[in-house]
Design an enzyme around this catalytic site. Sequence first.
Site, short mmCIF file in Angstrom:
data_model
loop_
_atom_site.label_atom_id
_atom_site.label_comp_id
_atom_site.label_asym_id
_atom_site.label_seq_id
_atom_site.Cartn_x
_atom_site.Cartn_y
_atom_site.Cartn_z
N GLU A 44 0.84 -1.20 0.00
CA GLU A 44 0.00 0.00 0.00
C GLU A 44 0.88 1.26 0.00
OE1 GLU A 44 -3.68 1.87 2.71
OE2 GLU A 44 -2.62 0.07 3.37
N LYS A 113 -9.20 2.87 -2.60
CA LYS A 113 -9.60 2.23 -1.34
C LYS A 113 -10.96 2.74 -0.87
CE LYS A 113 -7.50 1.19 3.18
NZ LYS A 113 -6.29 1.41 4.01
N CYS A 147 -5.75 -3.15 1.75
CA CYS A 147 -5.62 -3.23 3.21
C CYS A 147 -6.96 -3.48 3.92
CB CYS A 147 -4.94 -1.96 3.73
SG CYS A 147 -4.31 -2.08 5.41
#
Length: 265
Positions: A44, A113, A147
């Site tokens: 990330e 994200k 994540c």
Amino acid sequence: MPPLRTALLQSSGRPGAVAENLKVLDEAAARAADAGARLLVSPELFLTGYAVGDAVPELAEPADGPGARAVAEIAVRHGLAVLYGYPERDGDRIFNAAQLVGPDGSPLAGYRKTHLFGPFERKWFTPGDVPVVQAELDGVRIGLLICYDVEFPENVRAHALAGTELLLVPTALMHPFPFVAESVVPVRAFESQMYIAYVNRTGTEGEFEFTGLSCLAGPDGTVRARAGRGDDFVLGDVDPEYLTASRAANPYLRDRRPALYRSLA
């Protein structure tokens, strides 16, 4: 269909130093290509670093910015696809994003994200609103999450229902949550019948201490490759034939009763 050899680069590079991080990525791509890999996955926000604070707006760039062009050159030079994380600027908004670049240097998929974690991310980033982003590589359908997204079973199941076979999850998993890498990710792979490449940062950045423990988990819930807690580089194979057999033997997706789950939404 032959297995898709996948390389996992576990590193935090040098936060705030894009050129240095591109050098690390280039070296890892050379190593991956030498090992027969067709795909390299980095963590990330690897391009810039995670805990860069006030430098986020300065380091953010559009999806076709200079970082993207540099990664495309790396992909072409070594003949493999590369997944990297970076802060994406779109007008006045900045997203925690990941981009998959093909072996020919073309952009295959970009993902923002959707589930931001903690006050740091919520301060600097806008949440994305597209839950399932996919691409094809060597006949394998690849999906992207970042994540915290993978910790929501709904996200992974949505990918399973859309046909994702290999889910790439660049991450910045920190203490005290190593159980996510150790337990949650293999369970997600099993319950949604797919491979998951979960690739973490390592070391300390500001207030964050990252856990490492990157892994490639298979649809049987076993870990096919596991990194340690420091800088590491591991390889694993994604076998489409094994995945087909596993999905035929495991009834989870067939035995779902969606009409019972409407209250969840």
